[in-house]
Design a protein around this motif. Structure first.
Motif, short mmCIF file in Angstrom:
data_model
loop_
_atom_site.label_atom_id
_atom_site.label_comp_id
_atom_site.label_asym_id
_atom_site.label_seq_id
_atom_site.Cartn_x
_atom_site.Cartn_y
_atom_site.Cartn_z
N GLY A 92 0.86 -1.11 -0.30
CA GLY A 92 -0.08 0.03 -0.09
C GLY A 92 0.81 1.16 0.09
N LEU A 93 1.87 1.33 0.77
CA LEU A 93 2.89 2.45 0.83
C LEU A 93 3.41 2.61 -0.73
N GLU A 94 3.73 1.50 -1.10
CA GLU A 94 4.15 1.68 -2.80
C GLU A 94 3.37 2.29 -3.63
N VAL A 95 1.87 1.93 -3.40
CA VAL A 95 0.88 2.50 -4.38
C VAL A 95 0.91 3.90 -4.13
N LYS A 96 0.75 4.35 -2.80
CA LYS A 96 0.60 5.80 -2.39
C LYS A 96 1.67 6.52 -3.09
N ASP A 97 2.99 6.05 -2.88
CA ASP A 97 4.24 6.57 -3.70
C ASP A 97 3.83 6.95 -4.80
N ARG A 98 3.33 5.73 -5.92
CA ARG A 98 3.18 6.03 -7.39
C ARG A 98 2.21 6.94 -7.61
N LEU A 99 1.30 6.73 -6.64
CA LEU A 99 0.13 7.89 -7.00
C LEU A 99 0.63 9.32 -6.84
N LEU A 100 1.39 9.58 -5.65
CA LEU A 100 1.97 11.09 -5.31
C LEU A 100 2.78 11.31 -6.75
N LEU A 101 3.47 10.51 -7.32
CA LEU A 101 4.49 10.82 -8.46
C LEU A 101 3.62 11.14 -9.48
N GLN A 102 2.44 10.46 -9.80
CA GLN A 102 1.40 10.70 -10.79
C GLN A 102 0.88 12.00 -10.35
N SER A 103 0.56 12.15 -9.27
CA SER A 103 -0.16 13.82 -9.04
C SER A 103 0.93 14.79 -9.33
N VAL A 104 2.01 14.44 -8.91
CA VAL A 104 3.14 15.60 -9.39
C VAL A 104 3.24 15.87 -10.94
N LYS A 105 3.38 14.76 -11.54
CA LYS A 105 3.34 14.80 -13.20
C LYS A 105 2.06 15.65 -13.69
N ALA A 106 1.04 15.31 -13.38
CA ALA A 106 -0.18 16.03 -13.55
C ALA A 106 -0.31 17.44 -13.24
N LEU A 107 0.52 17.82 -12.10
CA LEU A 107 0.53 19.08 -11.85
C LEU A 107 1.66 19.96 -12.53
N VAL A 108 2.72 19.44 -13.03
CA VAL A 108 3.66 20.00 -13.76
C VAL A 108 2.84 19.89 -15.24
N ASP A 109 2.34 19.17 -15.78
CA ASP A 109 1.62 19.19 -16.96
C ASP A 109 0.55 20.49 -17.13
N ALA A 110 -0.14 20.50 -15.95
CA ALA A 110 -1.08 21.67 -15.95
C ALA A 110 -0.50 22.98 -15.92
N VAL A 111 0.63 23.07 -15.14
CA VAL A 111 1.36 24.29 -15.37
C VAL A 111 2.01 24.81 -16.31
N SER A 112 2.43 23.71 -17.41
CA SER A 112 3.05 23.76 -18.54
C SER A 112 1.95 24.03 -19.69
N GLY A 113 0.64 23.76 -19.30
CA GLY A 113 -0.28 23.92 -20.51
C GLY A 113 -0.28 22.58 -21.34
N ARG A 114 0.39 21.35 -21.01
CA ARG A 114 0.13 20.30 -21.84
C ARG A 114 -0.82 19.55 -21.14
N GLU A 115 -1.62 18.54 -21.92
CA GLU A 115 -2.77 17.68 -21.59
C GLU A 115 -2.15 16.33 -20.98
N HIS A 116 -2.81 16.16 -19.64
CA HIS A 116 -2.05 15.04 -18.96
C HIS A 116 -2.91 13.89 -19.40
N VAL A 117 -2.29 12.87 -19.79
CA VAL A 117 -2.98 11.55 -20.32
C VAL A 117 -2.60 10.63 -19.06
N VAL A 118 -3.53 9.93 -18.69
CA VAL A 118 -3.46 8.99 -17.59
C VAL A 118 -3.84 7.42 -18.24
N SER A 119 -2.65 6.72 -18.37
CA SER A 119 -3.05 5.27 -18.80
C SER A 119 -3.91 4.53 -18.04
N ARG A 120 -4.28 3.29 -18.77
CA ARG A 120 -5.26 2.42 -18.03
C ARG A 120 -4.51 1.81 -17.02
N ALA A 121 -3.37 1.48 -17.11
CA ALA A 121 -2.27 0.87 -16.08
C ALA A 121 -2.34 1.72 -14.91
#
Length: 748
Positions: free
Chosen positions: A410-439
């Motif tokens: 579960g801790l590993e899943v939370k770390d992965r979720l935090l990393l995805q959230s940071v990527k989504a925030l960077v894409d939003a600030v940069s104006g890029r569309e953030h695509v989340v894969s099915r995996a």
């Protein structure tokens, strides 16, 4: 002082327990009567012991004077509108000789089984007829063709300004805010001779809602021809649609008949085997079916099938009838107490617990003590109990290690979720569309809806040909030990329900699950910030609320097969009358997903402002049942809880090791003392010497394999191990909440 007729014991069932309330005289140290006291005994049925055991006892002094006249009026559970809890209520009366008046006191029972005064009022007369304790708690009664009531909210005794010739029902209905209803009869009003003549009855049925003071035509519930002969009523269902009232009920009449009515129209009738019916109850025993239980004033009881409306069983000499889950099977059982003497200590004797199927407990006064005598020999199986306890502890340790590994994942899943959230925030600030894969979306669960993937349903489940249905989404959640499946509708429907058909995957056939369906309006998730992938799947409705139908069933039978698939059937009414069922989707369930908490709901922090948060919580509270309570989450850090869990498991193991060693040491010393007694005996010849040696060997073998220990020591060890085990379970649950639950605002 308590008169002999007022010293009787009142019994009622609550939460699988039997509560015994008795108003009895109290005695001083010199054994002289000095007043009156109220005694309470809470009992539960022990399946291994085979009789009722005392869970808790308490008493309170009502009066210190022996000359005071007290009486026990009635006892019944009622819902407290302040917190939504069901509280046992006891109504006492005290006669004032000087003023010839009566003082009434309503006591409630707290969670710790202590009496608390709730309401007091005085009357110039003694209440005797139609005494009812309803939600509030509210006390209602009738006197001289008038209805009176009082509660803490009302503050005083008030009269219902409706004159009734007779009252046949005072109780609660499941129809929203207006719950308390009074049903009785009136004389018909004088008709206008200019109008067309109509058939008039000497008594007409009228109904009255206590909350808003609305008077309505009672013919929607009972025909005018039946209102004068009805003795007792049981409402199966009740609903108000617009300005009309729809109901389903059964009524026992003075003509020894049980009649089933649908919105005031008689549908079926059953001839009762006894006279003078007094009460009607419903027992849902699960596989055995549903039964209407009719009690009669002569101490007789009969059970009637709900489906076939035929008499199933009869009993005579019954003093008390109760319906609850006494043996903990998840369904109702019937408890019948018979009119015979009671043993000492006030224990229940001469009773039968049955579901009218494959389960029956028949207990009398004599076999209670036989069971107690047989239980005295249980100490001989200490070694077997010791082995079972060790095996259980090993299983708990293995389960704890498995939980720790799951928490690490579960801790590993939370770390992965935090990393995805940071990527989504960077894409939003940069104006890029953030695509989340099915995996990356795997393992995420939304509170509002979820797409269910069809895994090729069984051909037998697809026998119901799907038709266009007003269903927007089907979702499933696991709440504690129950599975909740919901369907969000796109159209307004008067009456609709859901049911489930299960397929265990082994080809044994389709099974109909025992479920409970409910229809309510669910708050629209427009104020909830959903993921982009969710928002772009379909257009959301602009309405503030959507009609949602849910169905609830037990989870344990479903996950017993590992994985299972269920068909969701939508039941709806048709214009020709009756109902039809259509297949509206499938849901699949796997034990691994349940163990990982995949379908557990979360209240995520999604509100932009405090005003939106209050709106969401208000809508959620109106949808939840009264027993749910919204509380803020206050938890510890995950690392600290892991250390606390490890310490708790270690203390549990050490306590068991030290306790078992102490028990075995005491048993060994007792065995050595017995051996010394044998050594003192001087043999007379060789034969006697061989006999003594054989007895020594037998005693040594018994002391090794079946040591005898002190009952108090064994009881103390069991209590200590159970306490540490409970603490470990609580810490493990808190740790799971911290690791698997996102940052939450509140929990129910």
């Amino acid at each position: 002082m308590v008169s002999p007729e007022e010293e009787c014991i009142r019994l009622f069932a609550l939460n699988s327990d039997i509560l015994s309330v008795q108003l009895a005289p109290s005695f001083s140290e010199r054994q002289s009567q000095s007043g009156s006291e109220l005694r309470l005994r809470r009992m539960f049925f022990g399946r291994e012991a085979g009789h009722f055991l005392v869970r808790n006892e308490s008493k309170v002094l009502v009066s210190k004077r022996a000359t005071s006249q007290f009486g026990l009026v009635t006892c019944a559970p009622a819902v407290d509108v302040k917190n939504g809890q069901v509280l046992p209520c006891i109504l006492l009366k005290q006669q004032k000789r000087k003023t010839n008046s009566f003082k009434y006191t309503l006591l409630t029972l707290s969670c710790s089984d202590s009496f608390e005064p709730h309401l007091e009022f005085k009357l110039p007369y003694e209440m005797k007829d139609n005494i009812t304790i309803a939600r509030g708690p509210t006390v209602l009664w009738s006197h001289e063709n008038s209805i009176f009531y009082t509660s803490v909210e009302v503050g005083e005794v008030q009269q219902v300004y409706v004159q009734l010739l007779s009252v046949c029902y005072i109780g609660e209905l499941p129809i929203g805010k207006r719950n308390i209803m009074i049903l009785g009869s009136q004389k018909p009003a004088e008709k206008d001779h200019d109008k067309q003549p109509k058939i008039t009855w000497p008594h007409q049925a009228v109904g009255y809602f206590l909350e808003d003071g609305e008077l309505f035509d009672g013919a929607w519930i009972l025909p005018h021809a039946y209102i004068s002969v009805v003795k007792c009523i049981f409402f199966v269902s009740a609903e108000q649609v617009g300005d009309k009232f729809q109901s389903s009920l059964v009524a026992a009449t003075s003509k020894n008949q049980l009649v089933r009515f649908e919105t005031g129209v008689p549908k079926d009738i059953c001839k009762l085997p006894f006279e003078e019916p007094a009460n009607v109850q419903l027992a849902d025993t699960g596989l055995a079916g549903c039964f209407f239980l009719v009690s009669f004033r002569g101490g007789n009881v009969c059970a009637i099938w709900k489906n076939s409306f035929q008499v199933a069983h009869c009993w005579e000499g019954v003093s008390s009838l109760h319906v609850d889950d006494f043996v903990g099977r998840g369904t109702d059982q019937i408890l019948l107490l018979f009119e015979k003497h009671e043993p000492a200590e006030g224990a229940l004797a001469n009773f039968v617990i049955t579901d009218l199927g494959d389960m029956t407990y028949n207990v009398s006064y004599f076999n209670i003590f036989n069971v107690v005598d047989d239980a005295s020999g249980a100490a001989d199986s200490l070694q077997e109990n010791y082995l079972r306890m060790v095996q259980a502890l090993e299983s708990r340790l293995q389960s704890g290690m498995t939980s720790l590994r799951d928490l690490q994942r579960g801790l590993e899943v939370k770390d992965r979720l935090l990393l995805q959230s940071v990527k989504a925030l960077v894409d939003a600030v940069s104006g890029r569309e953030h695509v989340v894969s099915r995996a990356e979306q795997e393992g995420l669960v939304s509170l509002w809806d979820e797409d269910v993937e069809d895994e090729g349903p069984d051909e037998r489940l697809t026998a119901f040909e799907p038709h266009p249905l007003p269903v927007e989404k089907i979702w499933q959640r696991v709440v504690e030990d129950r599975l909740v499946v919901g369907a969000v509708l796109t159209e307004e429907t008067a009456s609709v329900s859901l049911s489930l058909l299960s397929e265990d995957g082994q080809g044994s056939g389709v099974h109909v699950l025992q479920t409970h369906s409910r229809m309510f309006r669910f708050p629209c998730p427009s104020t909830v910030k959903e993921p982009l992938a969710k928002r772009t799947k379909q257009d959301r409705s602009n309405s503030a609320e959507r009609l949602t139908v849910t169905v609830v069933t037990d989870l344990a039978p479903l996950v017993a097969c590992g994985s299972i698939q269920c068909a969701v059937l939508l039941h709806n009414g048709c214009s020709q009358g009756g109902t039809f069922a259509k297949l509206c989707g499938h849901v699949s369930l796997d034990i691994q997903d349940v163990a990982q908490g995949k379908y557990c709901p979360h209240l995520v922090n999604c509100c932009k402002s405090r005003a939106q948060l209050l709106q969401v919580l208000d809508s959620l509270c109106r949808s939840l049942p009264p027993s749910c309570e919204v509380q803020p989450i206050q938890g510890k850090a995950a690392e600290e809880l892991v250390l606390v869990l490890a310490s708790s498991l270690e203390r549990e193991a050490l306590t068991l090791r030290d306790g078992v060693s102490s028990l075995l040491s005491a048993a060994s010393m007792a065995a050595q003392g017995g051996a010394q007694e044998y050594e003192k005996v001087q043999p007379m010849d060789d034969l006697q010497a061989h006999r003594i040696e054989m007895e020594r060997d037998r005693e040594r073998s018994r002391s090794v394999w079946s040591p005898l220990v002190e009952v108090e020591q064994y009881r103390g060890l069991s209590t200590a191990v159970s306490q540490f085990g409970l603490e470990g379970d609580l810490v493990a649950y808190s740790l799971g909440e911290v690791l698997y639950t996102p940052h939450a605002v509140c929990q129910g």
